[in-house]
Write an enzyme that holds these catalytic residues in place. Structure first.
Site, PDB file in Angstrom:
ATOM      1  N   CYS A   1       0.996  -1.160   0.332  1.00 42.87           N
ATOM      2  CA  CYS A   1       0.156   0.025  -0.247  1.00 42.87           C
ATOM      3  C   CYS A   1       1.219   1.096   0.102  1.00 42.87           C
ATOM      4  CB  CYS A   1      -0.656   0.223   1.120  1.00 42.87           C
ATOM      5  SG  CYS A   1      -1.659  -2.034   1.138  1.00 42.87           S
TER       6      CYS A   1
ATOM      7  N   HIS B   1      -3.384   6.743   3.104  1.00 42.24           N
ATOM      8  CA  HIS B   1      -3.713   5.570   2.725  1.00 42.24           C
ATOM      9  C   HIS B   1      -5.261   5.129   3.369  1.00 42.24           C
ATOM     10  CE1 HIS B   1      -4.048   1.427   1.262  1.00 42.24           C
ATOM     11  NE2 HIS B   1      -3.617   0.553   2.157  1.00 42.24           N
TER      12      HIS B   1
ATOM     13  N   ASN C   1     -10.659  -1.031  -0.008  1.00 44.80           N
ATOM     14  CA  ASN C   1      -8.727  -0.376   0.088  1.00 44.80           C
ATOM     15  C   ASN C   1      -8.341  -1.575  -1.396  1.00 44.80           C
ATOM     16  OD1 ASN C   1      -6.287  -0.865   0.503  1.00 44.80           O
ATOM     17  ND2 ASN C   1      -5.885  -1.380   2.380  1.00 44.80           N
TER      18      ASN C   1
HETATM   19  O1  UT7 Z   1      -3.673  -1.392   4.093  1.00 46.63           O
HETATM   20  C1  UT7 Z   1      -2.929  -1.810   4.544  1.00 46.63           C
HETATM   21  C2  UT7 Z   1      -3.174  -2.374   5.864  1.00 46.63           C
HETATM   22  N1  UT7 Z   1      -4.464  -2.770   5.811  1.00 46.63           N
HETATM   23  C3  UT7 Z   1      -4.732  -2.316   7.194  1.00 46.63           C
HETATM   24  O2  UT7 Z   1      -4.620  -1.269   8.123  1.00 46.63           O
HETATM   25  C4  UT7 Z   1      -5.931  -2.773   7.687  1.00 46.63           C
HETATM   26  C5  UT7 Z   1      -5.900  -2.918   9.601  1.00 46.63           C
HETATM   27  N2  UT7 Z   1      -6.882  -2.963  10.335  1.00 46.63           N
HETATM   28  C6  UT7 Z   1      -8.313  -3.539  10.233  1.00 46.63           C
HETATM   29  O3  UT7 Z   1      -8.264  -2.984   9.590  1.00 46.63           O
HETATM   30  C7  UT7 Z   1      -9.387  -3.972  10.988  1.00 46.63           C
HETATM   31  O4  UT7 Z   1      -8.254  -4.554  12.025  1.00 46.63           O
HETATM   32  C8  UT7 Z   1     -10.298  -5.228  10.256  1.00 46.63           C
HETATM   33  C9  UT7 Z   1     -11.349  -4.296  10.123  1.00 46.63           C
HETATM   34  C10 UT7 Z   1      -9.569  -5.930   9.365  1.00 46.63           C
HETATM   35  C11 UT7 Z   1     -10.786  -5.610  11.369  1.00 46.63           C
HETATM   36  O5  UT7 Z   1     -11.690  -4.838  12.860  1.00 46.63           O
HETATM   37  P1  UT7 Z   1     -11.744  -4.703  14.418  1.00 46.63           P
HETATM   38  O6  UT7 Z   1     -12.233  -3.398  14.881  1.00 46.63           O
HETATM   39  O7  UT7 Z   1      -9.716  -5.363  13.909  1.00 46.63           O
HETATM   40  O8  UT7 Z   1     -11.828  -6.555  14.110  1.00 46.63           O
HETATM   41  P2  UT7 Z   1     -11.351  -8.202  14.528  1.00 46.63           P
HETATM   42  O9  UT7 Z   1     -10.393  -8.665  13.435  1.00 46.63           O
HETATM   43  O10 UT7 Z   1     -10.739  -8.053  16.120  1.00 46.63           O
HETATM   44  O11 UT7 Z   1     -12.779  -8.879  14.473  1.00 46.63           O
HETATM   45  C12 UT7 Z   1     -13.574  -8.856  15.420  1.00 46.63           C
HETATM   46  C13 UT7 Z   1     -14.674  -9.785  15.247  1.00 46.63           C
HETATM   47  C14 UT7 Z   1     -14.320 -11.346  15.361  1.00 46.63           C
HETATM   48  O12 UT7 Z   1     -15.250 -12.080  15.764  1.00 46.63           O
HETATM   49  P3  UT7 Z   1     -14.932 -12.494  17.467  1.00 46.63           P
HETATM   50  O13 UT7 Z   1     -13.710 -13.596  17.339  1.00 46.63           O
HETATM   51  O14 UT7 Z   1     -15.349 -11.125  17.904  1.00 46.63           O
HETATM   52  O15 UT7 Z   1     -16.828 -13.306  17.311  1.00 46.63           O
HETATM   53  C15 UT7 Z   1     -14.651 -10.883  13.551  1.00 46.63           C
HETATM   54  O16 UT7 Z   1     -15.007 -12.636  12.672  1.00 46.63           O
HETATM   55  O17 UT7 Z   1     -15.617  -9.496  13.964  1.00 46.63           O
HETATM   56  C16 UT7 Z   1     -15.379  -9.902  13.089  1.00 46.63           C
HETATM   57  N3  UT7 Z   1     -15.327 -10.127  11.518  1.00 46.63           N
HETATM   58  C17 UT7 Z   1     -16.748  -9.968  11.394  1.00 46.63           C
HETATM   59  N4  UT7 Z   1     -18.104  -9.743  11.290  1.00 46.63           N
HETATM   60  C18 UT7 Z   1     -18.756  -9.386  10.389  1.00 46.63           C
HETATM   61  C19 UT7 Z   1     -14.279  -9.787  11.431  1.00 46.63           C
HETATM   62  N5  UT7 Z   1     -14.608 -10.309   9.858  1.00 46.63           N
HETATM   63  C20 UT7 Z   1     -15.815  -9.982  10.056  1.00 46.63           C
HETATM   64  C21 UT7 Z   1     -17.268  -9.399   8.266  1.00 46.63           C
HETATM   65  N6  UT7 Z   1     -18.331  -9.492   9.231  1.00 46.63           N
HETATM   66  N7  UT7 Z   1     -16.484  -8.774   7.388  1.00 46.63           N
END
Ligand code: UT7
Length: 339
Positions: free
Chosen positions: A122, A266, A296
């Site tokens: 990115c 970004h 993204n």
């Molecule tokens: O471009 C390069 C750089 N990239 C980034 O900077 C991305 C950085 N990361 C992020 O933007 C975020 O970490 C994400 C958007 C990818 C994820 O958000 P988060 O708040 O960190 O969620 P998480 O991964 O901690 O997941 C929280 C919960 C999980 O469920 P449990 O384990 O708490 O029951 C996931 O399974 O949300 C669940 N989950 C979803 N639920 C519904 C993950 N993806 C989804 C989804 N829909 N699409």
């Protein structure tokens, strides 16, 4: 109006024109609800994304890059013959080789240009801009086409809700020009900083498909040739690194965050963008966001946003634009542009 000093280590490089291309097909959060266990509410609140663009059948990264390039050349008022270097930043090249930049060179008919790709995820567009600036600085090249282009839909595991909701396809381009008289010109690249931490490569990568792990009939079902990301860890590093890089780029330019007219970060997550704005002290109305419409697009987010900002009249003479990116590698970079 604050006019930052001209960096004595560099001759003047300006962004003479910009262009972008987004494929027509729109994939909404509602569409994704039918594909994986997710909801519009989760995607919107956790990421800020409402929809993303998906390349048409048979449409490749080089096709989108070439279209963005044509638009950038038109806006810079240069012809394909004027170009002497083409750099494409991408992690979704048409193929391992030849470089996507070579394919773009052929598509736009830039016979006088040398062409190669850069892989910095990115941060790729800002890395490519700085490489172009060095070529220009040595006097080696005068008119450089820098492109960030991605067909991430080809790298996404469409069964993985953790990642498939995040990414989209698109391309953005800028024509960089050497200014010989050393004078002040709109779009002047004032300062750039870059960084890399390869010890964290495992947090965001496509682990398979390359020489370390070729895809075989035996491992194909593990989907190793798709994007794998530790979202939470990546999030934390993204905020910290982008804030520090922004501060360093501003300090190098002799500026403060209060001088920034437009922050173009970004576009990965609205919570990351807000955190950067808050920590730097740049308010939301001075921050450019199109993440809701495109998701993204990795190396393409910054040039697409820059082009949209320019075309919509958000860039005015005297503005200070702060670009900042973070991505797989990890890599990060920030540039100050004096418009
Ligand atoms: O471009 C390069 C750089 N990239 C980034 O900077 C991305 C950085 N990361 C992020 O933007 C975020 O970490 C994400 C958007 C990818 C994820 O958000 P988060 O708040 O960190 O969620 P998480 O991964 O901690 O997941 C929280 C919960 C999980 O469920 P449990 O384990 O708490 O029951 C996931 O399974 O949300 C669940 N989950 C979803 N639920 C519904 C993950 N993806 C989804 C989804 N829909 N699409």
């Amino acid at each position: 109006m604050t006019t930052p000093p001209i960096d004595p280590d560099f001759c003047v490089t300006t962004i003479a024109g910009t262009g972008s291309y987004l494929p027509e097909r729109i994939l909404t959060n509602a569409d994704l609800q039918h594909m994986v266990d997710t909801s519009d509410e989760w995607i919107t609140t956790r990421t800020g994304i409402k929809e993303r663009r998906i390349a048409a059948e048979g449409q490749s990264t080089s096709d989108m890059a070439a279209e963005a390039a044509r638009r950038a050349m038109e806006s810079a008022n240069v012809t394909a013959d004027d170009l002497d270097l083409i750099i494409v930043a991408t992690v979704s090249p048409d193929m391992f080789f030849p470089a996507t930049a070579c394919l773009v060179q052929d598509k736009i008919g830039a016979r006088n240009a040398i062409a190669f790709d850069i892989s910095a995820a990115c941060s790729g567009f800002l890395f490519a801009m700085q490489v172009a600036r060095h070529f220009i600085n040595t006097g080696n090249r005068r008119t450089v086409l820098v492109i960030g282009a991605e067909k991430l839909s080809s790298l996404v595991n469409w069964d993985d809700r953790n990642t498939c909701v995040l990414f989209g396809d698109g391309a953005g381009a800028a024509v960089l020009k050497r200014i010989d008289n050393g004078g002040d010109q709109p779009g002047r690249v004032v300062s750039t900083v870059m960084g890399t931490d390869g010890s964290l490569a495992h947090l965001l990568r496509v682990p398979g498909g390359g020489a370390a792990c070729p895809i075989t009939p035996d491992n194909a079902d593990q989907r190793l040739n798709t994007i794998h990301m530790e979202g939470r860890e990546t999030f934390k590093h993204a905020v910290t690194r982008m804030c520090h890089a922004s501060e360093e780029a501003l300090a190098k330019a002799g500026l403060k965050a209060s001088d920034v007219t437009l922050l173009i970060p970004h576009q990965a997550n609205h919570r990351i963008i807000s955190a950067i704005g808050e920590r730097l002290g740049v308010p939301a109305e001075r921050t450019f966001v199109n993440l809701d419409r495109y998701g993204n697009t990795s190396a393409a987010t910054i040039p697409i946003a820059l082009d949209e900002a320019r075309r919509s009249g958000r860039l005015k003479r005297g503005d200070i634009v702060l670009l900042v990116a973070f991505g797989g590698g990890f890599t990060w970079a920030s540039s100050v542009i004096a418009w």
